[in-house]
Design a protein around this motif. Structure first.
Motif, PDB file in Angstrom:
ATOM      1  N   VAL A  39      43.082 -19.101  42.144  1.00 39.98           N
ATOM      2  CA  VAL A  39      43.135 -19.646  40.779  1.00 39.98           C
ATOM      3  C   VAL A  39      44.261 -18.985  39.991  1.00 39.98           C
ATOM      4  O   VAL A  39      44.984 -19.646  39.237  1.00 39.98           O
ATOM      5  CB  VAL A  39      41.774 -19.460  40.078  1.00 39.98           C
ATOM      6  CG1 VAL A  39      41.890 -19.750  38.588  1.00 39.98           C
ATOM      7  CG2 VAL A  39      40.729 -20.374  40.697  1.00 39.98           C
ATOM      8  N   SER A  40      44.439 -17.672  40.189  1.00 39.17           N
ATOM      9  CA  SER A  40      45.533 -16.964  39.517  1.00 39.17           C
ATOM     10  C   SER A  40      46.892 -17.465  39.991  1.00 39.17           C
ATOM     11  O   SER A  40      47.815 -17.634  39.187  1.00 39.17           O
ATOM     12  CB  SER A  40      45.419 -15.456  39.781  1.00 39.17           C
ATOM     13  OG  SER A  40      44.177 -14.964  39.385  1.00 39.17           O
ATOM     14  N   GLN A  70      38.086 -22.438  34.995  1.00 40.21           N
ATOM     15  CA  GLN A  70      37.405 -21.253  34.489  1.00 40.21           C
ATOM     16  C   GLN A  70      35.895 -21.434  34.374  1.00 40.21           C
ATOM     17  O   GLN A  70      35.134 -20.466  34.494  1.00 40.21           O
ATOM     18  CB  GLN A  70      37.981 -20.849  33.125  1.00 40.21           C
ATOM     19  CG  GLN A  70      39.433 -20.446  33.151  1.00 40.21           C
ATOM     20  CD  GLN A  70      39.728 -19.396  34.200  1.00 40.21           C
ATOM     21  OE1 GLN A  70      39.222 -18.282  34.156  1.00 40.21           O
ATOM     22  NE2 GLN A  70      40.551 -19.754  35.171  1.00 40.21           N
ATOM     23  N   GLN A 101      42.566 -11.714  37.065  1.00 42.09           N
ATOM     24  CA  GLN A 101      43.524 -12.808  37.225  1.00 42.09           C
ATOM     25  C   GLN A 101      44.924 -12.373  36.789  1.00 42.09           C
ATOM     26  O   GLN A 101      45.917 -12.728  37.430  1.00 42.09           O
ATOM     27  CB  GLN A 101      43.054 -14.025  36.433  1.00 42.09           C
ATOM     28  CG  GLN A 101      41.792 -14.658  36.997  1.00 42.09           C
ATOM     29  CD  GLN A 101      41.405 -15.938  36.292  1.00 42.09           C
ATOM     30  OE1 GLN A 101      42.134 -16.921  36.308  1.00 42.09           O
ATOM     31  NE2 GLN A 101      40.237 -15.947  35.667  1.00 42.09           N
ATOM     32  N   TRP A 115      48.421 -25.590  33.576  1.00 41.12           N
ATOM     33  CA  TRP A 115      47.656 -24.670  32.743  1.00 41.12           C
ATOM     34  C   TRP A 115      46.293 -25.254  32.374  1.00 41.12           C
ATOM     35  O   TRP A 115      45.273 -24.546  32.396  1.00 41.12           O
ATOM     36  CB  TRP A 115      48.448 -24.344  31.477  1.00 41.12           C
ATOM     37  CG  TRP A 115      47.723 -23.494  30.490  1.00 41.12           C
ATOM     38  CD1 TRP A 115      47.177 -23.885  29.304  1.00 41.12           C
ATOM     39  CD2 TRP A 115      47.454 -22.089  30.604  1.00 41.12           C
ATOM     40  NE1 TRP A 115      46.596 -22.819  28.661  1.00 41.12           N
ATOM     41  CE2 TRP A 115      46.747 -21.703  29.441  1.00 41.12           C
ATOM     42  CE3 TRP A 115      47.745 -21.121  31.567  1.00 41.12           C
ATOM     43  CZ2 TRP A 115      46.326 -20.407  29.233  1.00 41.12           C
ATOM     44  CZ3 TRP A 115      47.321 -19.817  31.344  1.00 41.12           C
ATOM     45  CH2 TRP A 115      46.626 -19.479  30.196  1.00 41.12           C
ATOM     46  N   TRP A 119      43.963 -24.932  35.134  1.00 44.23           N
ATOM     47  CA  TRP A 119      43.423 -23.576  35.175  1.00 44.23           C
ATOM     48  C   TRP A 119      42.271 -23.419  34.187  1.00 44.23           C
ATOM     49  O   TRP A 119      41.258 -22.768  34.500  1.00 44.23           O
ATOM     50  CB  TRP A 119      44.533 -22.572  34.858  1.00 44.23           C
ATOM     51  CG  TRP A 119      44.078 -21.156  34.792  1.00 44.23           C
ATOM     52  CD1 TRP A 119      43.882 -20.299  35.838  1.00 44.23           C
ATOM     53  CD2 TRP A 119      43.752 -20.408  33.605  1.00 44.23           C
ATOM     54  NE1 TRP A 119      43.453 -19.070  35.382  1.00 44.23           N
ATOM     55  CE2 TRP A 119      43.364 -19.107  34.013  1.00 44.23           C
ATOM     56  CE3 TRP A 119      43.756 -20.710  32.250  1.00 44.23           C
ATOM     57  CZ2 TRP A 119      42.989 -18.123  33.118  1.00 44.23           C
ATOM     58  CZ3 TRP A 119      43.372 -19.719  31.346  1.00 44.23           C
ATOM     59  CH2 TRP A 119      43.001 -18.453  31.780  1.00 44.23           C
ATOM     60  N   GLY A 170      47.011 -21.386  38.660  1.00 49.77           N
ATOM     61  CA  GLY A 170      46.885 -21.622  37.226  1.00 49.77           C
ATOM     62  C   GLY A 170      47.747 -20.750  36.349  1.00 49.77           C
ATOM     63  O   GLY A 170      48.251 -21.208  35.319  1.00 49.77           O
TER      64      GLY A 170
END
Length: 346
Positions: A76-77, A201, A218, A194, A197, A80
């Motif tokens: 995810v890091s 979350q 992250q 973005w 992302w 995103g």
């Protein structure tokens, strides 16, 4: 009175901080700092800023991390934060700080579209709330296109005299139409990633409720990834040296103030007033950025930019109004169901 106005003051400070992010990152990169190095250092400062909050505030709350959850956070890091932030910082070299701020008004509409496509958010064109959200998405996208591709006569909003377009003279790329269009499209792509992302979350927070520690991890992973990316793109060690100059101030500001302080204020305002309240202040970032760009760098706005910004703000509020009506309708339906059940029991 002061206690009642704290959420309003907090959100004004957040939008002011984000306006500074657009201005300072644009200035640092236009003056020669490599955009990928900028992101790597920004994430390093962000990790250091969030570390005390993650350690002291959530020391007892955080659960042990499994390897599968760590892998999810890493991916995810990468997608995103690292990819979107590197694209955003690269694109800001070709557009104005004002457009960078204006494009952020499309984030709520893009978030809604992605959430609907992933079936996280409900949507019905037959309901008034669904119509408002659909119209808001269309208007926001139209505003972004107008801002990017429509120019028109220039307007000096502060009626300042002196050399024009100081900010444009900081870079040789800004004055070509092709680079401007390329920068606008890349900026919109960065916002789409973005918003993806942001949608990601929700399931992550359910698995790991320690919010500060989650965002700190992250940022840490993104710092490592961005450093590797930066070394792959720029292998000259001298380019990585930071001195006591504007570049150091810019990366420290974006990392500490924007990611550290602003995240805490944003989180507090969401818990106090809800996400709709916080999103309603987004257009202030565009106003602050346009004002300081005109005052500091004598940046000219044009009719297309103003019309595009107005459309973006109108689209944002349509989406927010639709979401608010949806919440009210849902609460009303739940109330009617409860009353009906109580009557049946009686």
């Amino acid at each position: 009175m002061l206690e009642k106005n704290k959420p309003f003051m907090a959100m004004i400070l957040v939008q002011f901080a984000y306006a500074g992010m657009s201005l300072f990152s644009k200035a640092a990169i236009s003056k020669g700092m490599n955009p990928f190095i900028f992101v790597a250092y920004r994430q390093a400062f962000a990790t250091l800023a969030l570390l005390p909050f993650a350690f002291f505030l959530e020391r007892k709350r955080a659960d042990p991390l499994s390897y599968s959850l760590l892998w999810k956070i890493f991916l995810v890091s990468l997608f995103g934060i690292t990819v979107s932030m590197n694209i955003y910082t690269y694109a800001i070299n070709y557009v104005s700080a004002t457009f960078a701020s204006a494009s952020n008004n499309s984030v709520p509409a893009l978030t809604f579209v992605i959430a609907v496509s992933l079936r996280i958010e409900s949507f019905s064109i037959r309901d008034l709330s669904g119509i408002l959200k659909f119209v808001g998405c269309v208007v926001s996208f139209s505003g972004a296109m107008v801002f990017a591709f429509v120019k028109g006569p220039e307007i000096n909003i502060l009626n300042l005299s002196g050399e024009k377009h100081d900010m444009r003279n900081l870079t040789t790329h800004f004055n070509t139409k092709e680079k401007w269009i390329q920068g606008c499209l890349l900026m919109l792509l960065a916002n789409i990633i973005w918003t993806s992302w942001l949608v990601m979350q929700a399931p992550l927070v359910k698995q790991y409720p320690a919010k500060f520690r989650l965002i700190m991890l992250q940022c840490l992973f993104s710092c490592i990834q961005s450093t590797i990316w930066g070394f792959a793109m720029e292998r000259d060690i001298s380019s990585w040296k930071l001195t006591w100059d504007f570049n150091l101030f810019s990366v420290a500001y974006c990392g500490v103030v924007v990611t550290g302080l602003s995240y805490w204020l944003f989180l507090w305002a969401v818990e106090s007033k809800g996400p709709l309240f916080t999103a309603a202040f987004t257009p202030l970032q565009l106003i602050f950025t346009a004002f300081f760009s005109a005052f500091l760098w004598k940046e000219m706005l044009n009719v297309g930019s103003i019309c595009g910004g107005m459309l973006l703000a109108a689209g944002l509020y349509c989406v927010l109004l639709g979401k608010k009506k949806e919440v009210v309708e849902k609460e009303s339906a739940e109330k009617d169901t409860t009353e009906s059940k109580e009557e049946t029991d009686v």
